[in-house]
Design a protein around this motif. Structure first.
Motif, PDB file in Angstrom:
ATOM      1  N   THR A 153      53.839  45.478 -54.898  1.00 41.93           N
ATOM      2  CA  THR A 153      52.841  44.518 -55.359  1.00 41.93           C
ATOM      3  C   THR A 153      52.206  43.803 -54.178  1.00 41.93           C
ATOM      4  OG1 THR A 153      54.010  44.152 -57.458  1.00 41.93           O
ATOM      5  CG2 THR A 153      52.480  42.436 -56.739  1.00 41.93           C
ATOM      6  N   HIS A 213      49.069  51.136 -57.677  1.00 37.75           N
ATOM      7  CA  HIS A 213      48.466  49.810 -57.819  1.00 37.75           C
ATOM      8  C   HIS A 213      46.946  49.904 -57.893  1.00 37.75           C
ATOM      9  CE1 HIS A 213      52.120  47.397 -57.239  1.00 37.75           C
ATOM     10  NE2 HIS A 213      52.509  48.415 -56.483  1.00 37.75           N
ATOM     11  N   LEU A 252      52.240  44.131 -61.938  1.00 36.62           N
ATOM     12  CA  LEU A 252      52.475  45.545 -61.684  1.00 36.62           C
ATOM     13  C   LEU A 252      51.637  46.364 -62.648  1.00 36.62           C
ATOM     14  CD1 LEU A 252      54.226  47.653 -60.209  1.00 36.62           C
ATOM     15  CD2 LEU A 252      55.860  47.435 -62.080  1.00 36.62           C
ATOM     16  N   HIS A 277      48.835  52.397 -52.679  1.00 32.82           N
ATOM     17  CA  HIS A 277      47.577  51.668 -52.780  1.00 32.82           C
ATOM     18  C   HIS A 277      46.463  52.567 -52.255  1.00 32.82           C
ATOM     19  CE1 HIS A 277      48.978  47.501 -53.655  1.00 32.82           C
ATOM     20  NE2 HIS A 277      50.093  47.947 -53.098  1.00 32.82           N
TER      21      HIS A 277
END
Length: 408
Positions: free
Chosen positions: A365, A42, A15, A292
């Motif tokens: 993740t 991320h 992470l 993301h």
């Protein structure tokens, strides 16, 4: 038995940070992300660290006794691996055993209890099947031990209700008729009902449409709350008007829209403009999010047209007359498996191929990425199996195919 193997790169990464603990110089994020609390950002361009093999196992298709029509709505799978496929033409739900053998048909065409006119969504909860009929605005419940009908629930909305929804007035003024479009069965047995209007009567009443989420008690058969959540709705709709009439296209790949999934205790929402996934509890309270970076795949007219091979001149004209965005949406489909992982499909430079991302449902993740043919639409991931909807190129008939997931 035909075997297909697809190599999938599996990635386990630490992470990075909860947003607010990392600098904007490290990762550039959009305003929608900056405005959120408890959001995990991320890093881009992570490298894979493993491999998954998908091995084709079972095909659920027509048999001598049953000729299935076009699949309507979604496909459901229960804890035994039995598969439930709604039939648009026959207006029943076909049930198959895990080994692919035909089990039974559920419901029938008609206007009475346990009968359907237009199956919109089906859900499995414990040992019951719940079927939403769009025409009759009702949910019919069936016992999956006996395949027998239990009861129906009427979901329609009217002005004279004891508790009418706050959106009823403005939707009627826009000449919209909001109906139940989707639902989920909560852990307490109550329903999350998603309202909206799928009909297009004019261009004027398309903008500003929403998904409105209400809470329904199936025991008392009353709405408990109407303003649980509200989300943007575009339906990925493209409307083109010409001298030859109006062309309306739904779920257009290059348009943006809302996507949903439900874990049994949390509602997951994503707006396809960016890979920003938000999680809400069953009472509609925001809990957390993860982000993301968008793959930023450029979009040209010919790329958009490639998704409509052999379509008529109206479709081609509609896309060519549309104002295209510079890039494809950040993602397209959103699925959830029974282990709480989020699966999203992103666009690639090949219009016939999607790249699927498998994300940890807790913090986002990235666990895996793999390329997959767009024509093999992923329906469900459950019990370590992946279920796709595919069309036989020779017959044009739809079938459901199950793949075993092996992680190396």
């Amino acid at each position: 038995m035909r075997i297909e193997r697809w190599s999938v790169l599996l990635l386990f990464i630490p992470l990075l940070a909860i947003f607010g603990c990392t600098s904007e110089q490290e990762i550039e994020v959009p305003k929608a992300v900056k405005s959120l609390e408890n959001v995990t950002v991320h890093p881009p361009d992570t490298e894979p660290a493993g491999e998954i093999l998908l091995e084709e196992e079972i095909t659920y298709e027509d048999i001598e006794e049953v000729t299935r029509g076009r699949i309507s709505g979604n496909v459901a799978v229960d804890s035994r691996g039995r598969v439930y496929i709604p039939d648009f033409q026959a207006k029943v739900v076909h049930a198959y055993n895990a080994d692919g053998s035909y089990l039974d048909s559920i419901g029938r065409e008609g206007k009475g209890p346990g009968e359907f006119q237009m199956i919109r969504t089906i859900r499995v909860a414990d040992d019951t099947l719940h079927v939403l009929d769009y025409t009759f605005q009702k949910i019919s419940v069936f016992d999956l031990q006996t395949m027998k009908h239990i009861h129906d629930m009427q979901l329609s909305i009217s002005e004279d209700m004891h508790q009418s929804p706050p959106w009823l007035d403005w939707t009627r003024k826009k000449k919209l008729n909001y109906k139940p479009l989707d639902f989920y069965v909560r852990s307490d047995g109550n329903y999350l009902i998603f309202f909206g209007d799928m009909a297009i009567s004019s261009v004027d009443n398309v903008s500003g449409r929403t998904y409105e989420v209400s809470l329904y008690d199936p025991i008392e058969k009353v709405y408990l709350k109407h303003d649980l959540l509200s989300f943007a709705w575009t339906g990925q709709t493209l409307i083109d008007q010409s001298r030859k009439g109006m062309t309306v296209m739904f779920r257009v790949p290059h348009k943006r829209g809302s996507r949903f999934a439900y874990t049994g205790s949390e509602l997951i929402h994503g707006w396809t403009e960016e890979i920003l996934i938000k999680i809400y509890d069953e009472e509609g309270e925001y809990k957390r999010a993860f982000y993301h970076r968008d793959p930023d795949i450029p979009l040209a007219v010919e790329d958009a047209l490639a998704h409509y091979k052999d379509s008529g001149e109206n479709v081609v004209r509609a896309i060519r007359n549309d104002t295209l965005p510079e890039t494809w949406p950040a993602f397209d489909a959103l699925k959830l498996d029974d282990e709480g992982r989020v699966w999203i499909s992103t666009f690639t430079r090949d219009p016939h191929t999607s790249q699927w991302w498998v994300l940890d449902g807790a913090d986002g993740t990235l666990l895996a990425r793999f390329d997959w043919p767009r024509k093999k639409q992923i329906e469900q991931v459950k019990n370590g199996k992946l279920y796709t909807r595919e069309t036989d190129e020779e017959t044009g008939l739809q079938k459901i195919i199950r793949y075993d997931i092996k992680i190396k």
